[in-house]
Scaffold this motif. Structure first.
Motif, short mmCIF file in Angstrom:
data_model
loop_
_atom_site.label_atom_id
_atom_site.label_comp_id
_atom_site.label_asym_id
_atom_site.label_seq_id
_atom_site.Cartn_x
_atom_site.Cartn_y
_atom_site.Cartn_z
N PHE C 383 -30.12 -16.84 30.21
CA PHE C 383 -30.24 -17.39 28.86
C PHE C 383 -30.26 -16.26 27.83
CE2 PHE C 383 -32.53 -21.54 30.26
CZ PHE C 383 -31.34 -21.96 30.80
N ILE C 384 -31.01 -15.20 28.11
CA ILE C 384 -31.08 -14.09 27.17
C ILE C 384 -29.70 -13.46 27.02
CG2 ILE C 384 -32.08 -11.81 26.75
CD1 ILE C 384 -34.56 -12.81 28.27
N GLY C 385 -29.02 -13.30 28.16
CA GLY C 385 -27.66 -12.74 28.12
C GLY C 385 -26.75 -13.62 27.27
N LEU C 386 -26.88 -14.92 27.47
CA LEU C 386 -26.07 -15.87 26.70
C LEU C 386 -26.37 -15.74 25.21
CD1 LEU C 386 -24.21 -18.32 26.67
CD2 LEU C 386 -26.19 -19.75 27.11
N PHE C 387 -27.66 -15.65 24.89
CA PHE C 387 -28.07 -15.51 23.50
C PHE C 387 -27.46 -14.25 22.89
CE2 PHE C 387 -31.23 -13.81 20.45
CZ PHE C 387 -31.15 -14.82 19.51
N LYS C 388 -27.49 -13.15 23.65
CA LYS C 388 -26.92 -11.91 23.11
C LYS C 388 -25.41 -12.02 23.01
CE LYS C 388 -29.02 -9.21 26.07
NZ LYS C 388 -29.51 -8.00 26.74
N ASP C 389 -24.79 -12.73 23.96
CA ASP C 389 -23.33 -12.83 23.96
C ASP C 389 -22.82 -13.74 22.85
OD1 ASP C 389 -22.92 -11.06 25.95
OD2 ASP C 389 -22.80 -12.54 27.55
N THR C 390 -23.70 -14.54 22.24
CA THR C 390 -23.21 -15.38 21.14
C THR C 390 -22.64 -14.52 20.01
OG1 THR C 390 -25.39 -15.39 20.10
CG2 THR C 390 -24.85 -17.25 21.50
N THR C 391 -23.09 -13.25 19.92
CA THR C 391 -22.57 -12.39 18.86
C THR C 391 -21.07 -12.20 18.98
OG1 THR C 391 -23.11 -10.51 20.25
CG2 THR C 391 -24.68 -11.06 18.53
N LEU C 392 -20.54 -12.36 20.21
CA LEU C 392 -19.12 -12.08 20.42
C LEU C 392 -18.20 -13.04 19.68
CD1 LEU C 392 -20.32 -10.27 22.55
CD2 LEU C 392 -18.48 -10.93 24.07
N VAL C 393 -18.74 -14.23 19.29
CA VAL C 393 -17.85 -15.18 18.64
C VAL C 393 -17.34 -14.64 17.31
CG1 VAL C 393 -18.88 -17.18 19.75
CG2 VAL C 393 -19.75 -16.41 17.54
N LEU C 394 -18.00 -13.63 16.77
CA LEU C 394 -17.50 -13.11 15.50
C LEU C 394 -16.14 -12.46 15.68
CD1 LEU C 394 -17.74 -9.76 14.77
CD2 LEU C 394 -20.11 -10.28 15.06
N ILE C 395 -15.81 -12.07 16.92
CA ILE C 395 -14.51 -11.48 17.17
C ILE C 395 -13.41 -12.55 17.09
CG2 ILE C 395 -13.13 -10.26 18.90
CD1 ILE C 395 -15.75 -8.92 19.77
N VAL C 396 -13.75 -13.81 17.41
CA VAL C 396 -12.76 -14.87 17.22
C VAL C 396 -13.04 -15.63 15.93
CG1 VAL C 396 -12.09 -15.11 19.61
CG2 VAL C 396 -14.06 -16.36 18.80
N ALA C 397 -13.56 -14.89 14.93
CA ALA C 397 -13.65 -15.39 13.55
C ALA C 397 -14.59 -16.57 13.38
CB ALA C 397 -12.28 -15.72 12.99
N ILE C 398 -15.69 -16.59 14.12
CA ILE C 398 -16.74 -17.58 13.86
C ILE C 398 -17.95 -16.79 13.38
CG2 ILE C 398 -18.27 -19.29 14.89
CD1 ILE C 398 -15.98 -19.84 16.87
N PHE C 399 -18.57 -17.24 12.29
CA PHE C 399 -19.61 -16.41 11.70
C PHE C 399 -20.98 -16.77 12.21
CE2 PHE C 399 -16.08 -15.73 8.98
CZ PHE C 399 -16.17 -14.38 8.71
N ASP C 400 -21.41 -16.06 13.23
CA ASP C 400 -22.78 -16.22 13.70
C ASP C 400 -23.68 -15.34 12.84
OD1 ASP C 400 -21.97 -13.75 14.61
OD2 ASP C 400 -23.46 -13.80 16.22
N LEU C 401 -24.92 -15.14 13.27
CA LEU C 401 -25.86 -14.35 12.48
C LEU C 401 -25.31 -12.96 12.17
CD1 LEU C 401 -28.61 -13.96 11.20
CD2 LEU C 401 -29.52 -13.41 13.44
N LEU C 402 -24.80 -12.30 13.22
CA LEU C 402 -24.28 -10.94 13.03
C LEU C 402 -23.04 -10.97 12.14
CD1 LEU C 402 -24.74 -8.00 13.85
CD2 LEU C 402 -23.30 -8.39 15.83
N GLY C 403 -22.19 -11.97 12.36
CA GLY C 403 -20.98 -12.09 11.57
C GLY C 403 -21.31 -12.34 10.10
N ALA C 404 -22.29 -13.21 9.86
CA ALA C 404 -22.71 -13.50 8.49
C ALA C 404 -23.26 -12.24 7.83
CB ALA C 404 -23.75 -14.61 8.47
N MET C 405 -24.00 -11.46 8.65
CA MET C 405 -24.56 -10.21 8.12
C MET C 405 -23.44 -9.25 7.73
SD MET C 405 -27.27 -8.64 7.34
CE MET C 405 -28.67 -9.35 8.17
N ARG C 406 -22.43 -9.16 8.62
CA ARG C 406 -21.34 -8.25 8.32
C ARG C 406 -20.61 -8.69 7.05
NH1 ARG C 406 -16.42 -6.68 12.31
NH2 ARG C 406 -15.95 -8.87 11.98
N ALA C 407 -20.46 -10.02 6.90
CA ALA C 407 -19.82 -10.51 5.70
C ALA C 407 -20.64 -10.17 4.46
CB ALA C 407 -19.62 -12.02 5.79
N ALA C 408 -21.98 -10.26 4.60
CA ALA C 408 -22.86 -9.97 3.46
C ALA C 408 -22.75 -8.51 3.05
CB ALA C 408 -24.31 -10.32 3.82
#
Lengths: 436, 246, 455
Positions: C383-408
């Protein structure tokens, strides 16, 4: 329900009446049916995928196939281990991406192993401060997503470095300057001043770190350097022979021989002698500041530095836990027994603890190595030209050949994973403790 | 003429944290003497013999082994350890080494003996404990009794002057106890100085010169086996014997 | 040995203690605290050096962090000027007004401001159902589980997307004018009748009633779920491309968790099946998705999957990413569960079967509960691995927390020297709190279960 007494497939049913031939409670019929349905579903999936892909590709007007590998790439790449220019093919790009992936993976593995072992041993330290610090390291690095760490190093940490003109330099000269300055502050201005004066006479320092990456001196080989190279090869061979001789002598007479010292001496002295004899055919090309950037030397792009740092620091947290678990897995009694026999210190570690700990450490360690290779694909987020970034990024964009490109990339990683898994299965079989 | 002293403990005290585990222990063992130490669990008997090769450090008092006093000095500890052999309850053979390698490890690396020589020595002692044919197997392939005999041979390969046994038969299946005790009896017949923590009272009667009874970290009673078993004097000794002999 | 009683030494004569030595405290200077200091901080020269080195490291790391994020930090302001250093050479700390300004974006993405109450309700409801689930002492775990994993996702789905899917009639040609619900009813009826009829033919009426009951429940549940997502509650639809920030991170994690656990169990059982085809297809599935990097799975789901589906079927980008996440997460989970199944001794299977439990019941009632308990740490790690891997969706242009931060970060209104560090500090704190919390919780749960089992 009379059928409730029917035999189950996994129980021996020799003593029970045989099941009816075409009944659903006949385990053979049941398993055959299940497999038939599964086969049907799989075949239908494959067929419909194939059919849809045909239709979709035709609609999009994409000519599929691997012919694109021979086409001209026509774009530049920021880091390449082999010669490359824009006129070369996509096949060449694939090779460059693969090499860049392997480069960052291999460097990451080495760095993470060293850092991880240090941290793992530190977690078992007798010193409470060191223990707490390494525990904090492990918790922080493992609980922050790797992509977060890559971005942090790339966007924040490396970005605040000064430009090339004010870059941080590492080398003998700045070190002497730093020590000299410190001494002056402490009131030893005579010594400090002398040291700084000496430093000022030295040539420019070797390594520069700036927001353009890391610049290092590059060795330049002139004719005659072959001799030095062969001297090094000869020294390596001699070291191997020496090691075997020392072991045989120890077995014969019990006398130890300082092999490590001798090998270091050999590896240093022989090439040096050769270099002196041929008049130093190898010289070092120092990077020089020209205008706004460096010329000469080896330039390591910041993407590489950020990716390498993040991967090593992240994975080292896991390796530290693996090392700690491995060493803790050796029972305390084993150490006591070895002590009672008179073994101590490094011998005790080398002969009793490490061989037993390594059985526990190596398999998960290897999967961490594979993870480094897999996580190096995250470089795509900061534009490190690895396999995924070049191929699934740039080439996919230019050609639109999603299926071919993703299949190629998956094949590469699948090969790496399966080879490692195979090697591990072999290793585990070989080292498994023999039990009754 | 009295035999020289092999082990002498004078007013030895030890604490685990605040727990007083050895209390003013005084014991002198002559060379060639065989001591059996018994007592209820937690009475400090294992700790006592583990102090003799400094697997545990004592905090006050003196322990002198073969004329060497045990202090923090590493050289003294090394010297003592290479002269004192020890067998553990759970054998503690090294599972990654063969039987032969288990026996030759310390002679080669501590005694700096040639490999051939160490192997001959090991085979000699493996023959003595009657398992020379298992030399190339791994510990996991042997029965408990065989493993414990290997452990004895491994300790003997260092040619110790004193042997310590920490409940060597407690972890064994009943049918294997005898083979280990027989080996120990033979060792005693060769004149080895031995300190055994054991509850094998038959062994104590047959071999021991003295039996030491410990409780609450101190020596309660100490006597030759015959009077010890037939006429225990201390109330606690009597209680203990009645519990284990029945 | 004849010389038994005449050896030298102090007390080799028969000896009996006259009085027991009472337990004493350790000698002076060996009290508890001092002993701990001696053995943990200052036992030898090396120890002292290590202690000093460690303290120096702490001094180098902790005070600068504290002063950057707290004492030197800027807490109020409307734009970047508040966070700029007052003059050259003066350094300022974290720029918290930047986080305040971007807070909504980090938590909701571009979810319309008027509709954010829906996200808040979903957050609140999730927390309300999750918290009692996490406390082992509270009763009603079964109901709670069903509410959290069964009812909550449907409600959250309707709330977040707006529901009202307008399900289309799928038996189209067969039943013009019947519409979707007519189709569904028809199918359910046919399914039920077929099963009941088949069982009645074979086993008699009693069993048929049992089968009807067992089939009715799933059919009814499916109907309810379909109804819930199909009815128009009057909510404005919100496209998933407007979702972002923590919302996306949590949605992906929760969906991944709830899909991967059951699917992983099925795959693990498949891998241990006696049926060759089932076993081989499970092994291939598991090893394939575990063997390739997560990012290629996302690329597969984003670029390749659409090509494999009928051309008129357009899948939502977030859904594609979710498919990818489900694929690799269940493969990882399968391996974890398999480890647990292997750890259960054969005697447990045999014991269950000796009681007359069939294979399925033995697995469900005896083996799986034990196996899952064994692998709680592994499941938590996945589960923790999955949680950390959610950040990868920003590479396929979905804005997760990290993606939103990068946009900010790209907002020039907030470009200051400390913006980046503030942002990473904030996002890092969130990521750390979630993963660290999960790992600590799993440890506590494991201890609790072990304790329970022993008594």
């Amino acid at each position: 329900m009379p059928q409730a007494r029917q035999p189950h497939a996994h129980l021996p049913h020799r003593l029970l009446p045989p099941a009816r031939r075409w009944s659903l409670t006949n385990p053979k019929v049941r398993s055959g049916l299940i497999q038939l349905v599964l086969a049907g579903v799989i075949l239908w999936l494959i067929w419909s995928f194939y059919d849809n892909a045909q239709v979709n590709l035709a609609r999009l007007g994409v000519t599929s196939g691997f012919g694109f590998l021979d086409q001209h790439a026509g774009f530049s790449i920021s880091q390449s281990l082999i010669p490359y220019d824009e006129n070369m093919t996509y096949g060449r790009v694939f090779l460059i991406g693969l090499l860049n992936t392997l480069l960052v993976a291999v460097c990451g593995i080495m760095l993470a192993t060293v850092l991880g072992f240090v941290m793992g041993v530190a977690r078992l330290s007798g010193n409470a401060v060191i223990r707490v610090l390494s525990a904090a390291y492990v918790e922080v690095t493992r609980n922050l997503p790797p992509l977060f760490q890559i971005m942090f190093w790339y966007l924040a940490a490396l970005a605040v470095l000064p430009g090339p003109r004010e870059s941080w330099s590492f080398g003998l000269q700045p070190l002497m300057m730093w020590i000299g300055g410190g001494l002056e502050k402490l009131g030893l201005s005579a010594v400090g001043g002398w040291l700084m004066a000496q430093a000022a006479q030295l040539s420019a320092p070797g390594v520069f770190l700036s927001n353009r990456g890391l610049v290092m001196p590059r060795p330049v080989f002139e004719p005659g350097s072959g001799v030095v190279f062969w001297a090094l090869v000869f020294a390596v061979l001699l070291s191997v022979v020496l090691g075997r001789w020392a072991r045989r002598r120890r077995e014969r007479t019990g006398q130890p021989f300082p092999v490590a010292l001798a090998v270091v001496a050999l590896l240093l002295v022989l090439p040096l002698l050769a270099a002196v004899a041929t008049g130093f055919p190898v010289h070092v090309e120092q990077p020089e500041l020209r205008g706004f950037n460096f010329a000469g030397g080896v330039n390591i792009i910041p993407e590489f530095v950020a990716l390498l740092l993040a991967l090593s620091i992240y994975t080292a947290g896991y390796i530290a836990e693996i090392v700690r678990a491995g060493i803790s897995s050796v029972p305390r009694e084993q150490v006591e027994a070895a002590r009672a026999l008179g073994l101590r210190g490094p011998q005790l570690l080398r002969l009793v603890v490490i061989p037993q700990a390594m059985r526990v450490i190596v398999p998960p360690l290897t999967s961490q190595y594979v993870n480094i290779a897999k996580n190096s694909t995250l470089g795509v987020a900061i534009g490190y030209p690895d396999l995924v970034s070049l191929f699934a990024g740039t080439v996919l964009e230019r050609t639109g050949l999603a299926i071919e490109i993703i299949v190629m990339i998956m094949a590469v990683y699948l090969t790496i994973s399966l080879l490692t898994a195979g090697a591990m299965a072999f290793y585990n079989k070989r080292i498994a403790l023999v039990e009754r | 003429m009295s035999a020289p002293v092999a082990v002498e403990m004078i007013d030895v005290n030890k604490w685990f944290g605040d727990f007083h585990v050895l209390r003013d222990v005084n014991l002198a063992v002559a060379q060639g003497e065989r001591i059996v130490i018994c007592g209820p669990s937690g009475s400090g008997k294992s700790t006592l013999i583990r102090c003799i090769n400094r697997l545990e450090a004592h905090q006050s008092g003196r322990i002198i082994v073969d004329g060497v006093e045990l202090t923090d000095d590493l050289r003294n500890i090394e010297q003592v350890r290479s002269e004192v052999g020890m067998c553990f309850q759970h054998f503690n053979l090294f599972p990654h080494l063969t039987i032969l390698e288990n026996c030759t490890l310390a002679p080669i690396w501590v005694r700096k003996m040639a490999k051939r020589e160490a192997e001959e020595l090991a085979m000699h002692f493996l023959a003595k404990v009657r398992i020379p044919d298992q030399a190339n197997k791994y510990p996991g392939q042997l029965s408990g009794g065989q493993q414990q005999r290997v452990a004895i041979a491994r300790a003997l390969c260092m040619r110790p002057r004193i042997m310590l046994f920490d409940e060597p038969t407690s972890a064994l299946d009943p049918e294997m106890v005898k083979e280990v005790l027989d080996t120990m009896v033979e060792l005693a017949a060769d004149g080895m100085t031995m300190l055994c923590v054991t509850h094998e009272m038959g062994f104590a009667r047959q071999v021991a010169d003295r039996v030491v009874f410990m409780d609450e970290g101190q020596i309660i009673e100490m006597n030759a086996p015959e009077p010890f078993f037939t006429a225990p004097r201390h109330e606690r000794t009597r209680l203990f014997l009645s519990q284990i002999l029945r | 040995m004849a010389s038994l009683h005449d050896t030298s030494g102090r007390n080799n004569a028969p000896y009996m203690a006259t009085a027991l030595v009472p337990a004493r405290m350790p000698p002076q200077g060996q009290g508890k605290g001092w002993r701990w200091v001696r053995s943990n901080l200052a036992g030898s020269v090396l120890q002292v050096v290590l202690t000093l080195f460690g303290l120096w490291l702490v001094y180098m790391i902790v005070p600068p962090l504290l002063s950057f994020f707290i004492t030197d930090a800027i807490w109020t302001g409307e734009n970047r000027t508040a966070c700029l250093p007052p003059q050259e050479g003066v350094s300022v700390g974290a720029c918290w007004p930047f986080i305040r300004a971007k807070f909504d974006q980090l938590i909701y993405g571009f979810y319309p401001a008027d509709e954010r109450w829906r996200v808040n309700i979903a957050y609140g409801l999730g927390a309300l159902l999750l918290l009692p689930l996490l406390v082992p002492r509270l009763p009603g775990k079964r109901l709670n589980m069903m509410l959290f994993f069964g009812v909550f996702p449907v409600i959250a789905f309707v709330l977040l997307t707006g529901g009202n899917l307008r399900l289309s009639a799928f038996l189209g040609a067969l039943s013009p004018g019947l519409g979707f619900w007519g189709d569904a009813l028809l199918c359910a009826f046919i399914l039920l009748a077929a099963a009941v009829g088949f069982t009645a033919l074979r086993n008699g009426a009693l069993a048929a009633r049992e089968v009807a009951r067992q089939l009715l429940v799933p059919v009814a549940v499916a109907a309810l779920v379909l109804l819930a997502v199909d009815v128009d509650f009057g909510l404005v639809p919100v496209e998933t491309r407007l979702w972002g920030g923590l919302l996306v991170t949590l949605v992906i994690t929760l969906v991944g968790v709830s899909v991967s656990l059951p699917l992983g169990i099925v795959l693990a059982l498949g891998r241990r099946s006696r049926l060759p085809l089932v076993r081989i297809s499970s092994v291939v599935f598991i090893e394939f998705w575990r063997g390739v990097p997560v990012i290629t799975v996302l690329f597969f789901a984003t670029y390749m999957l659409p090509l494999f589906l009928p051309g008129d079927m357009s899948i939502d980008a977030l859904l594609r990413a979710l498919v990818g996440v489900a694929l690799f997460a269940s493969a990882y989970m399968a391996e974890v569960v398999r480890g647990g199944l292997q750890a259960i001794p054969k005697g447990q299977y045999e014991g269950a079967e000796a009681l007359g439990l069939g294979q399925g019941l033995a697995m469900r009632l005896v083996v799986l509960p034990q196996a899952l308990r064994v692998v709680i740490p592994g499941i938590a790690n996945t589960f923790i691995g999955l949680f950390k891997d959610t950040t990868l969706v920003l590479i396929v242009a979905i804005f997760d927390l990290l993606g939103a931060m990068r946009a900010a970060f790209t907002d020039p209104n907030w470009a200051t020297p400390t913006t980046l560090f503030t942002g990473f500090g904030f996002a890092g704190l969130i990521y750390f709190a979630f993963s660290f919390g999960m790992s600590r919780y799993s440890m506590a749960l494991e201890r609790h279960l072990n304790r329970e089992q022993r008594t």
